[in-house]
Motif scaffolding. Structure first.
Motif, PDB file in Angstrom:
ATOM      1  N   VAL A   7       0.839  -1.197   0.000  1.00 31.29           N
ATOM      2  CA  VAL A   7       0.000   0.000   0.000  1.00 31.29           C
ATOM      3  C   VAL A   7       0.878   1.253   0.000  1.00 31.29           C
ATOM      4  O   VAL A   7       0.743   2.123  -0.866  1.00 31.29           O
ATOM      5  CB  VAL A   7      -0.961   0.011   1.203  1.00 31.29           C
ATOM      6  N   ALA A   8       1.790   1.332   0.954  1.00 32.47           N
ATOM      7  CA  ALA A   8       2.607   2.537   1.104  1.00 32.47           C
ATOM      8  C   ALA A   8       3.545   2.740  -0.093  1.00 32.47           C
ATOM      9  O   ALA A   8       3.565   3.816  -0.700  1.00 32.47           O
ATOM     10  CB  ALA A   8       3.403   2.466   2.403  1.00 32.47           C
ATOM     11  N   ALA A   9       4.295   1.716  -0.439  1.00 27.96           N
ATOM     12  CA  ALA A   9       5.249   1.856  -1.543  1.00 27.96           C
ATOM     13  C   ALA A   9       4.523   1.967  -2.884  1.00 27.96           C
ATOM     14  O   ALA A   9       4.988   2.677  -3.782  1.00 27.96           O
ATOM     15  CB  ALA A   9       6.227   0.688  -1.547  1.00 27.96           C
ATOM     16  N   GLY A  10       3.390   1.273  -3.009  1.00 24.35           N
ATOM     17  CA  GLY A  10       2.610   1.397  -4.242  1.00 24.35           C
ATOM     18  C   GLY A  10       2.182   2.834  -4.468  1.00 24.35           C
ATOM     19  O   GLY A  10       2.332   3.374  -5.572  1.00 24.35           O
ATOM     20  N   PHE A  11       1.647   3.464  -3.424  1.00 27.70           N
ATOM     21  CA  PHE A  11       1.246   4.871  -3.552  1.00 27.70           C
ATOM     22  C   PHE A  11       2.460   5.778  -3.771  1.00 27.70           C
ATOM     23  O   PHE A  11       2.433   6.668  -4.619  1.00 27.70           O
ATOM     24  CB  PHE A  11       0.449   5.346  -2.331  1.00 27.70           C
ATOM     25  N   LEU A  12       3.527   5.546  -3.028  1.00 33.47           N
ATOM     26  CA  LEU A  12       4.697   6.417  -3.152  1.00 33.47           C
ATOM     27  C   LEU A  12       5.316   6.325  -4.547  1.00 33.47           C
ATOM     28  O   LEU A  12       5.428   7.334  -5.255  1.00 33.47           O
ATOM     29  CB  LEU A  12       5.740   6.072  -2.090  1.00 33.47           C
ATOM     30  N   PHE A  13       5.713   5.126  -4.949  1.00 32.97           N
ATOM     31  CA  PHE A  13       6.403   4.990  -6.230  1.00 32.97           C
ATOM     32  C   PHE A  13       5.463   5.193  -7.418  1.00 32.97           C
ATOM     33  O   PHE A  13       5.858   5.770  -8.424  1.00 32.97           O
ATOM     34  CB  PHE A  13       7.134   3.650  -6.304  1.00 32.97           C
ATOM     35  N   GLY A  14       4.223   4.724  -7.287  1.00 37.59           N
ATOM     36  CA  GLY A  14       3.242   4.958  -8.350  1.00 37.59           C
ATOM     37  C   GLY A  14       2.984   6.439  -8.551  1.00 37.59           C
ATOM     38  O   GLY A  14       2.927   6.929  -9.683  1.00 37.59           O
ATOM     39  N   SER A  15       2.850   7.169  -7.452  1.00 41.08           N
ATOM     40  CA  SER A  15       2.584   8.612  -7.528  1.00 41.08           C
ATOM     41  C   SER A  15       3.769   9.378  -8.090  1.00 41.08           C
ATOM     42  O   SER A  15       3.588  10.344  -8.845  1.00 41.08           O
ATOM     43  CB  SER A  15       2.232   9.157  -6.143  1.00 41.08           C
ATOM     44  N   ILE A  16       4.976   8.966  -7.726  1.00 41.92           N
ATOM     45  CA  ILE A  16       6.174   9.616  -8.287  1.00 41.92           C
ATOM     46  C   ILE A  16       6.193   9.425  -9.800  1.00 41.92           C
ATOM     47  O   ILE A  16       6.424  10.373 -10.555  1.00 41.92           O
ATOM     48  CB  ILE A  16       7.459   9.063  -7.634  1.00 41.92           C
ATOM     49  N   ALA A  17       5.944   8.199 -10.248  1.00 45.05           N
ATOM     50  CA  ALA A  17       5.932   7.926 -11.689  1.00 45.05           C
ATOM     51  C   ALA A  17       4.833   8.727 -12.387  1.00 45.05           C
ATOM     52  O   ALA A  17       5.069   9.341 -13.431  1.00 45.05           O
ATOM     53  CB  ALA A  17       5.740   6.425 -11.938  1.00 45.05           C
ATOM     54  N   VAL A  18       3.644   8.719 -11.807  1.00 46.77           N
ATOM     55  CA  VAL A  18       2.514   9.429 -12.410  1.00 46.77           C
ATOM     56  C   VAL A  18       2.816  10.921 -12.515  1.00 46.77           C
ATOM     57  O   VAL A  18       2.611  11.531 -13.576  1.00 46.77           O
ATOM     58  CB  VAL A  18       1.215   9.177 -11.610  1.00 46.77           C
ATOM     59  N   TYR A  19       3.303  11.507 -11.448  1.00 40.16           N
ATOM     60  CA  TYR A  19       3.597  12.938 -11.476  1.00 40.16           C
ATOM     61  C   TYR A  19       4.679  13.256 -12.513  1.00 40.16           C
ATOM     62  O   TYR A  19       4.556  14.215 -13.288  1.00 40.16           O
ATOM     63  CB  TYR A  19       4.016  13.452 -10.092  1.00 40.16           C
ATOM     64  N   GLY A  20       5.730  12.453 -12.536  1.00 38.13           N
ATOM     65  CA  GLY A  20       6.808  12.678 -13.500  1.00 38.13           C
ATOM     66  C   GLY A  20       6.320  12.570 -14.938  1.00 38.13           C
ATOM     67  O   GLY A  20       6.659  13.412 -15.790  1.00 38.13           O
ATOM     68  N   ILE A  21       5.535  11.561 -15.219  1.00 33.46           N
ATOM     69  CA  ILE A  21       4.999  11.384 -16.577  1.00 33.46           C
ATOM     70  C   ILE A  21       4.073  12.544 -16.931  1.00 33.46           C
ATOM     71  O   ILE A  21       4.146  13.086 -18.044  1.00 33.46           O
ATOM     72  CB  ILE A  21       4.275  10.027 -16.694  1.00 33.46           C
ATOM     73  N   TYR A  22       3.220  12.938 -15.993  1.00 34.82           N
ATOM     74  CA  TYR A  22       2.302  14.047 -16.265  1.00 34.82           C
ATOM     75  C   TYR A  22       3.078  15.329 -16.574  1.00 34.82           C
ATOM     76  O   TYR A  22       2.722  16.087 -17.481  1.00 34.82           O
ATOM     77  CB  TYR A  22       1.332  14.264 -15.104  1.00 34.82           C
ATOM     78  N   GLU A  23       4.137  15.565 -15.824  1.00 33.71           N
ATOM     79  CA  GLU A  23       4.945  16.757 -16.073  1.00 33.71           C
ATOM     80  C   GLU A  23       5.576  16.710 -17.466  1.00 33.71           C
ATOM     81  O   GLU A  23       5.741  17.751 -18.101  1.00 33.71           O
ATOM     82  CB  GLU A  23       6.041  16.904 -15.000  1.00 33.71           C
ATOM     83  N   LEU A  24       5.924  15.523 -17.930  1.00 33.80           N
ATOM     84  CA  LEU A  24       6.539  15.382 -19.251  1.00 33.80           C
ATOM     85  C   LEU A  24       5.535  15.520 -20.399  1.00 33.80           C
ATOM     86  O   LEU A  24       5.839  16.168 -21.405  1.00 33.80           O
ATOM     87  CB  LEU A  24       7.238  14.027 -19.375  1.00 33.80           C
ATOM     88  N   VAL A  25       4.359  14.921 -20.264  1.00 35.31           N
ATOM     89  CA  VAL A  25       3.436  14.872 -21.405  1.00 35.31           C
ATOM     90  C   VAL A  25       2.258  15.826 -21.304  1.00 35.31           C
ATOM     91  O   VAL A  25       1.649  16.156 -22.323  1.00 35.31           O
ATOM     92  CB  VAL A  25       2.909  13.435 -21.667  1.00 35.31           C
ATOM     93  N   GLY A  26       1.895  16.256 -20.099  1.00 34.85           N
ATOM     94  CA  GLY A  26       0.770  17.175 -19.934  1.00 34.85           C
ATOM     95  C   GLY A  26      -0.570  16.537 -20.265  1.00 34.85           C
ATOM     96  O   GLY A  26      -0.701  15.315 -20.312  1.00 34.85           O
ATOM     97  N   ASP A  27      -1.558  17.380 -20.523  1.00 33.91           N
ATOM     98  CA  ASP A  27      -2.937  16.927 -20.756  1.00 33.91           C
ATOM     99  C   ASP A  27      -3.213  16.432 -22.172  1.00 33.91           C
ATOM    100  O   ASP A  27      -4.173  15.708 -22.392  1.00 33.91           O
ATOM    101  CB  ASP A  27      -3.920  18.079 -20.483  1.00 33.91           C
ATOM    102  N   ASP A  28      -2.415  16.852 -23.121  1.00 32.38           N
ATOM    103  CA  ASP A  28      -2.800  16.668 -24.521  1.00 32.38           C
ATOM    104  C   ASP A  28      -2.128  15.500 -25.233  1.00 32.38           C
ATOM    105  O   ASP A  28      -2.238  15.385 -26.455  1.00 32.38           O
ATOM    106  CB  ASP A  28      -2.531  17.960 -25.296  1.00 32.38           C
ATOM    107  N   PHE A  29      -1.456  14.629 -24.523  1.00 26.47           N
ATOM    108  CA  PHE A  29      -0.798  13.493 -25.167  1.00 26.47           C
ATOM    109  C   PHE A  29      -1.846  12.556 -25.765  1.00 26.47           C
ATOM    110  O   PHE A  29      -2.664  11.986 -25.062  1.00 26.47           O
ATOM    111  CB  PHE A  29       0.075  12.740 -24.152  1.00 26.47           C
ATOM    112  N   MET A  30      -1.858  12.451 -27.075  1.00 29.77           N
ATOM    113  CA  MET A  30      -2.814  11.603 -27.795  1.00 29.77           C
ATOM    114  C   MET A  30      -4.223  11.754 -27.213  1.00 29.77           C
ATOM    115  O   MET A  30      -4.905  10.779 -26.889  1.00 29.77           O
ATOM    116  CB  MET A  30      -2.363  10.144 -27.787  1.00 29.77           C
ATOM    117  N   LYS A  31      -4.617  13.008 -27.072  1.00 28.53           N
ATOM    118  CA  LYS A  31      -5.863  13.353 -26.389  1.00 28.53           C
ATOM    119  C   LYS A  31      -7.081  12.608 -26.924  1.00 28.53           C
ATOM    120  O   LYS A  31      -7.941  12.164 -26.150  1.00 28.53           O
ATOM    121  CB  LYS A  31      -6.092  14.863 -26.470  1.00 28.53           C
ATOM    122  N   GLU A  32      -7.173  12.435 -28.234  1.00 30.27           N
ATOM    123  CA  GLU A  32      -8.339  11.768 -28.819  1.00 30.27           C
ATOM    124  C   GLU A  32      -8.436  10.292 -28.428  1.00 30.27           C
ATOM    125  O   GLU A  32      -9.468   9.661 -28.606  1.00 30.27           O
ATOM    126  CB  GLU A  32      -8.357  11.924 -30.350  1.00 30.27           C
TER     127      GLU A  32
END
Length: 180
Positions: free
Chosen positions: A75-100
């Motif tokens: 639970v703890a590591a899943g949230f920690l490492f998953g959230s780090i990955a998600v935030y990093g990816i979001y910062e790289l691609v933003g909202d419009d990556f293959m939006k359709e």
């Protein structure tokens, strides 16, 4: 009808252990109330400790505490490492990556899964937490705080209460067995 009840009994394995039921459901109720208190205190400081995936976390840690995805480290590591990955990816691609095609959402869920698989700490509600980053403006506005709030913080509260609750339940169950 009798036939309907028989069919239902063959399809669903009804199991009633009163101690397990009381501590699973009651522990979840207590934990969600404690989490609500933590959330209201965090809100005063401009943070949150509550989000929809935490309902699924409660189901796992209270109803299925022995499952690999319910282990405190998962639970703890899943949230920690998953959230780090998600935030990093979001910062790289933003909202419009293959939006359709819902590309950002898909990439965030995939990134969370990859991070959890790499660390061997798979916790399914983190996938839902990744979707929040893709879809909810208030979550996006958190910036890097997303890594800690509300997912990880809320999950840690639930894990803490579940560890205590499940230890008490196990002690009572073992005591029942010894007396039998």
């Amino acid at each position: 009808s009798k036939a309907g009840r028989r069919l239902l009994r063959t399809m669903v394995a009804f199991k009633f252990d009163p101690v397990d039921l009381i501590f699973s459901a009651g522990g979840a109720v207590a934990a969600m109330m404690i989490l609500h208190f933590v959330h209201t205190q965090a809100m005063v400081q401009g943070y949150s400790a509550m989000c929809p995936p935490l309902g699924a976390v409660a189901v796992l840690v209270f109803a299925l505490p022995a499952a690999p995805a319910s282990k405190p480290i998962s639970v703890a590591a899943g949230f920690l490492f998953g959230s780090i990955a998600v935030y990093g990816i979001y910062e790289l691609v933003g909202d419009d990556f293959m939006k359709e095609f819902g590309g950002t959402r898909a990439l965030l869920v995939g990134g969370a899964i990859a991070a959890m698989k790499i660390t061997d700490c798979v916790h399914p509600p983190v996938g839902a937490y990744a979707v929040l980053m893709a879809d909810v403006p208030a979550i996006k506005a958190l910036g890097p705080k997303y890594i800690l709030y509300p997912g990880l913080t809320g999950a840690l509260v639930l894990v803490l209460v579940s560890v205590v609750t499940n230890a008490i339940k196990d002690a009572i169950s073992k005591n029942k067995i010894k007396k039998a």
